[in-house]
Motif scaffolding. Structure first.
Motif, mmCIF file in Angstrom:
data_model
loop_
_atom_site.group_PDB
_atom_site.id
_atom_site.type_symbol
_atom_site.label_atom_id
_atom_site.label_comp_id
_atom_site.label_asym_id
_atom_site.label_seq_id
_atom_site.Cartn_x
_atom_site.Cartn_y
_atom_site.Cartn_z
ATOM 1 N N SER A 180 1.494 16.844 9.647
ATOM 2 C CA SER A 180 0.076 16.400 9.458
ATOM 3 C C SER A 180 0.540 15.236 8.832
ATOM 4 N N THR A 181 1.096 15.289 7.204
ATOM 5 C CA THR A 181 0.465 14.066 6.066
ATOM 6 C C THR A 181 2.304 12.699 6.823
ATOM 7 N N GLU A 182 2.563 13.477 7.075
ATOM 8 C CA GLU A 182 3.957 12.523 7.703
ATOM 9 C C GLU A 182 3.393 11.939 9.494
ATOM 10 N N LEU A 183 2.697 12.607 9.831
ATOM 11 C CA LEU A 183 2.563 12.057 11.122
ATOM 12 C C LEU A 183 1.294 11.711 10.919
ATOM 13 N N GLU A 184 0.477 11.510 10.132
ATOM 14 C CA GLU A 184 -0.419 10.388 9.311
ATOM 15 C C GLU A 184 -0.271 8.999 9.230
ATOM 16 N N VAL A 185 0.369 9.480 8.208
ATOM 17 C CA VAL A 185 1.267 8.137 7.321
ATOM 18 C C VAL A 185 2.090 7.370 8.138
ATOM 19 N N PRO A 233 23.433 5.668 30.669
ATOM 20 C CA PRO A 233 23.170 6.695 30.065
ATOM 21 C C PRO A 233 21.266 6.212 29.906
ATOM 22 N N LEU A 234 20.629 7.346 29.372
ATOM 23 C CA LEU A 234 19.122 7.524 29.463
ATOM 24 C C LEU A 234 18.499 7.723 27.393
ATOM 25 N N LEU A 235 18.536 6.618 27.160
ATOM 26 C CA LEU A 235 17.074 7.168 26.276
ATOM 27 C C LEU A 235 16.210 7.321 26.543
ATOM 28 N N ALA A 236 15.687 8.666 25.244
ATOM 29 C CA ALA A 236 14.624 9.259 25.707
ATOM 30 C C ALA A 236 13.427 9.651 24.496
ATOM 31 N N MET A 237 12.521 9.618 24.619
ATOM 32 C CA MET A 237 11.924 10.231 23.024
ATOM 33 C C MET A 237 11.962 11.564 22.585
ATOM 34 N N PRO A 238 12.572 12.377 21.362
ATOM 35 C CA PRO A 238 12.166 13.125 21.291
ATOM 36 C C PRO A 238 10.746 13.985 21.048
ATOM 37 N N ALA A 239 10.447 15.562 21.268
ATOM 38 C CA ALA A 239 9.568 15.164 20.690
ATOM 39 C C ALA A 239 9.178 15.966 19.045
ATOM 40 N N TRP A 240 8.658 15.762 18.361
ATOM 41 C CA TRP A 240 8.407 15.852 17.146
ATOM 42 C C TRP A 240 7.542 16.741 16.568
ATOM 43 N N GLY A 241 6.320 17.214 17.266
ATOM 44 C CA GLY A 241 5.530 17.659 17.240
ATOM 45 C C GLY A 241 6.646 19.033 15.910
ATOM 46 N N ASP A 242 7.384 19.923 15.825
ATOM 47 C CA ASP A 242 7.419 21.151 14.723
ATOM 48 C C ASP A 242 8.340 20.581 13.949
ATOM 49 N N ARG A 243 8.835 19.588 13.952
ATOM 50 C CA ARG A 243 10.020 18.686 12.700
ATOM 51 C C ARG A 243 8.647 17.986 11.666
ATOM 52 N N ILE A 244 7.418 17.491 11.960
ATOM 53 C CA ILE A 244 6.485 16.451 11.354
ATOM 54 C C ILE A 244 5.451 16.775 11.005
ATOM 55 N N ASP A 295 0.600 -1.261 0.179
ATOM 56 C CA ASP A 295 0.061 -0.417 0.099
ATOM 57 C C ASP A 295 0.833 0.613 0.004
ATOM 58 N N PRO A 296 0.729 2.400 -1.009
ATOM 59 C CA PRO A 296 1.820 3.027 -0.884
ATOM 60 C C PRO A 296 1.407 4.454 -0.037
ATOM 61 N N GLU A 297 0.631 3.879 1.137
ATOM 62 C CA GLU A 297 0.227 5.226 2.132
ATOM 63 C C GLU A 297 0.979 4.654 2.993
ATOM 64 N N LEU A 298 1.422 3.281 3.105
ATOM 65 C CA LEU A 298 1.584 2.496 3.648
ATOM 66 C C LEU A 298 3.192 2.363 3.822
ATOM 67 N N ALA A 299 3.683 2.423 2.504
ATOM 68 C CA ALA A 299 4.624 1.985 2.212
ATOM 69 C C ALA A 299 5.599 3.576 2.984
ATOM 70 N N ALA A 300 4.917 4.950 2.597
ATOM 71 C CA ALA A 300 5.522 5.773 2.911
ATOM 72 C C ALA A 300 5.409 6.269 4.312
ATOM 73 N N GLY A 301 4.720 5.546 5.652
ATOM 74 C CA GLY A 301 4.861 5.570 6.561
ATOM 75 C C GLY A 301 6.009 4.873 6.752
ATOM 76 N N HIS A 302 6.583 3.374 6.409
ATOM 77 C CA HIS A 302 7.977 2.944 6.594
ATOM 78 C C HIS A 302 8.715 4.107 6.224
#
Length: 252
Positions: A232-237, A219-230, A143-150
Motif C-alpha cells: 500500500s505504501t509503494e502504491l501511494e507514493v 507482438p502485444l504489450l499488456a500492462m501486468p496486474a501489480w496488485g499482489d506485488r506492490i 520531496d522525499p515521498e515523490l522521490a520514493a515514487g520515482h
C-alpha cells in the motif's frame, strides 16, 4: 415377341449459377472489408495519439533524427557520456554542448558538431530536456515521498514500457493504438480520470485493444496486474509521483 419397355432416364437439371455468384460476391465483400480494416488502422492510430505529444517525447525523437543516438548510445543500451563516464552536471552544460559541439577525444569519441542554426527552438529545447532526463538531472523531485515514487517506478520497470519519465511513444505493434500510452496525454486522462483510476490500473493491469486484422497484429504489450506485488505504501507514493509528473512535465 413383346417389345421391350423403354425406360426414360431423366437428365439431371443444370446447376444454378446463383450459388457460384453468391460465393463470388461474398469473397469480394470480405476482401473489401479486409482492405478497409487495413487502411483504417493508421487513421485510428493517428486519432488516438494525436494529443499524446509532449516536449520530452519530441526531444527523444529529435535525438534520433539528429543522429545523437548513433554516437551516444552504447551497445548495452546505456547512454555514452564523457570519456570518464560521468554525465553532464547541468542544463547549461548540455545546452553548451548542443550549441557549440565538442572536440574529439582520442580513443573515445569523434568530434561532436555544433548544432547552432540546425535546430529550431522547440527541437533543441526538447533535446536538451531529453538529455537531462537521461542524465538524471530532471524528473527526480526533491520531496522525499515523490522521490520514493520515482524509485518505485524505476524498480518496477515502468519506464521500460512507458518511456523515460513516462513520456510514452514505446512501440506496441499488436495494439490498435500502436504504442504504449505515456503519462501526459489524453490516453492517460481517459484511463485514470475516474476515482482511484491510477491505482486501479496499477493493481489490475490493462490490456489494450488488439489490431483487428490478424496479418497486422504484431507482438502485444499488456500492462501486468501489480496488485499482489506492490504494498500500500509503494502504491501511494507511485501514484503521487505519476500525478506529479503529469502536472509538472519536464521542460514546462
Amino acid at each position: 415377341m413383346a417389345a421391350k419397355k423403354r425406360t426414360s432416364r431423366r437428365q439431371p437439371a443444370a446447376k444454378s449459377g446463383k450459388t457460384g455468384r453468391g460465393v463470388h460476391w461474398a469473397a469480394w465483400v470480405l476482401g473489401i472489408l479486409v482492405v478497409a480494416a487495413v487502411l483504417a488502422v493508421p487513421v485510428v492510430r493517428w486519432a488516438v495519439n494525436r494529443d499524446e505529444g509532449n516536449l520530452l517525447l519530441d526531444g527523444f525523437a529529435e535525438l534520433e533524427d539528429a543522429a545523437c543516438v548513433a554516437c551516444h548510445r552504447r551497445p548495452d543500451g546505456q547512454w555514452r557520456w564523457h570519456a570518464d563516464g560521468t554525465p553532464p552536471v547541468s542544463l547549461e552544460v548540455i545546452r553548451d554542448a548542443i550549441f557549440n559541439g565538442r572536440e574529439a577525444v582520442p580513443g573515445f569519441a569523434e568530434a561532436m558538431p555544433p548544432y547552432t542554426g540546425r535546430l529550431e527552438y522547440e527541437e533543441w529545447l526538447g533535446a536538451q530536456h531529453a538529455v537531462a532526463v537521461l542524465a538524471g538531472l530532471e524528473g527526480i523531485p526533491e520531496d522525499p515521498e515523490l522521490a520514493a515514487g520515482h524509485d518505485v517506478a524505476r524498480d518496477m520497470g515502468c519506464f521500460g514500457c512507458h518511456g523515460p519519465l513516462g513520456e510514452g511513444g514505446v512501440a506496441n505493434p499488436g495494439s490498435l493504438a500502436g504504442r504504449v500510452p505515456g503519462w501526459y496525454g489524453g490516453r492517460y486522462r481517459k484511463a485514470t480520470g475516474r476515482d482511484g483510476g491510477i491505482q486501479a490500473v496499477i493493481r489490475d493491469g490493462s490490456r489494450p485493444v488488439r489490431v483487428p486484422v490478424p496479418g497486422l497484429a504484431g507482438p502485444l504489450l499488456a500492462m501486468p496486474a501489480w496488485g499482489d506485488r506492490i504494498d500500500s505504501t509503494e502504491l501511494e507514493v507511485l501514484t503521487a509521483y505519476v500525478r506529479w509528473l503529469h502536472e509538472n512535465p519536464p521542460g514546462e
